[in-house]
Design an enzyme around this catalytic site. Structure first.
Site, PDB file in Angstrom:
ATOM      1  N   HIS A   1       2.763   2.758  -1.203  1.00  0.00           N
ATOM      2  CA  HIS A   1       2.131   3.988  -0.769  1.00  0.00           C
ATOM      3  C   HIS A   1       2.988   4.581   0.585  1.00  0.00           C
ATOM      4  O   HIS A   1       3.293   3.815   1.456  1.00  0.00           O
ATOM      5  CB  HIS A   1       0.560   3.783  -0.613  1.00  0.00           C
ATOM      6  CG  HIS A   1      -0.227   3.420  -1.928  1.00  0.00           C
ATOM      7  ND1 HIS A   1      -1.693   3.795  -1.604  1.00  0.00           N
ATOM      8  CD2 HIS A   1       0.233   3.381  -3.140  1.00  0.00           C
ATOM      9  CE1 HIS A   1      -2.047   3.577  -2.953  1.00  0.00           C
ATOM     10  NE2 HIS A   1      -0.853   3.274  -3.693  1.00  0.00           N
TER      11      HIS A   1
ATOM     12  N   GLU B   1       1.679   5.527   3.468  1.00  0.00           N
ATOM     13  CA  GLU B   1       1.028   5.159   4.792  1.00  0.00           C
ATOM     14  C   GLU B   1       1.710   3.547   4.831  1.00  0.00           C
ATOM     15  O   GLU B   1       2.161   3.284   6.169  1.00  0.00           O
ATOM     16  CB  GLU B   1      -0.422   4.920   4.630  1.00  0.00           C
ATOM     17  CG  GLU B   1      -1.140   6.289   4.335  1.00  0.00           C
ATOM     18  CD  GLU B   1      -1.408   6.476   2.929  1.00  0.00           C
ATOM     19  OE1 GLU B   1      -0.544   6.278   1.891  1.00  0.00           O
ATOM     20  OE2 GLU B   1      -2.674   6.956   2.608  1.00  0.00           O
TER      21      GLU B   1
ATOM     22  N   CYS C   1      -6.314   5.513   0.728  1.00  0.00           N
ATOM     23  CA  CYS C   1      -7.093   4.798  -0.285  1.00  0.00           C
ATOM     24  C   CYS C   1      -7.721   3.504   0.503  1.00  0.00           C
ATOM     25  O   CYS C   1      -7.562   3.378   1.724  1.00  0.00           O
ATOM     26  CB  CYS C   1      -6.195   4.359  -1.326  1.00  0.00           C
ATOM     27  SG  CYS C   1      -4.880   3.096  -1.070  1.00  0.00           S
TER      28      CYS C   1
ATOM     29  N   CYS D   1      -4.866   1.477   1.906  1.00  0.00           N
ATOM     30  CA  CYS D   1      -4.191   2.101   3.066  1.00  0.00           C
ATOM     31  C   CYS D   1      -5.226   2.320   4.498  1.00  0.00           C
ATOM     32  O   CYS D   1      -4.757   1.888   5.682  1.00  0.00           O
ATOM     33  CB  CYS D   1      -3.602   3.506   2.949  1.00  0.00           C
ATOM     34  SG  CYS D   1      -2.315   3.041   1.527  1.00  0.00           S
TER      35      CYS D   1
HETATM   36 ZN   LIG Z   1      -2.890   4.159  -0.452  1.00  0.00          ZN
END
Ligand SMILES: [Zn+2]
Length: 163
Positions: free
Chosen positions: A70, A72, A100, A103
């Site tokens: 991801h 992040e 999410c 993250c």
């Molecule tokens: Zn994430």
């Protein structure tokens, strides 16, 4: 489609700084770059204690077949490598979409004191939507959260991608 964010544009927090907005423009540019790899267009930037960009990332889940890829996580790893420490004291994570669970957890693990994001993800967001990991009273670390920055642009990118 599995993993399609339920994107919501909320009001912009009045606590965003000029530097936050400038960093969000860079995060949006990262998100746009993800489109070339068939990855969901989410981008992130980490600002160091002096305000300089120390990490950038975009979703690379498809590009490198990494479930943790991801934006992040990519940006936080780059920032930690650049600063030579895992504790990102004094840093700000700026990301186009509400983080999410993974993250948000990474934000806590990295002790990032400030999180700035764009659109809300009502399906998988963990910073106030589905969960609120970053404000959980049981957490050892609770960052300041600044939401809704350039949310319309972030949402439009995502909606275009999933259309
Ligand atoms: Zn994430």
């Amino acid at each position: 489609m599995d993993g399609t964010p339920d994107v919501v544009v909320g009001p912009a927090s009045p606590y965003a700084t000029t530097a936050d907005r400038a960093a969000m423009d860079l995060a949006l540019a990262e998100a746009r770059a993800a489109l070339a790899t068939a990855d969901v267009p989410v981008g992130a930037v980490v600002l160091g204690p002096d305000g300089a960009v120390v990490g950038r990332g975009r979703n690379v889940r498809e590009a490198v077949a990494d479930p943790t890829g991801h934006a992040e996580v990519v940006a936080l790893r780059q920032a930690a490598a650049a600063l030579g420490r895992w504790r990102l004291d004094g840093c700000t994570l700026v990301v186009t979409l509400e983080p999410c669970l993974m993250c948000a957890g990474a934000v806590l693990q990295a002790r990032v004191p400030r999180l700035v994001f764009g659109a809300w993800d009502e399906k998988a967001g963990a910073c106030g939507s589905q969960w609120d990991v970053v404000r959980d009273r049981r957490a050892l670390h609770r960052p300041e959260v600044v939401a809704g920055i350039a949310a319309a642009e972030a949402a439009e990118l995502l909606r275009t991608f999933f259309r």
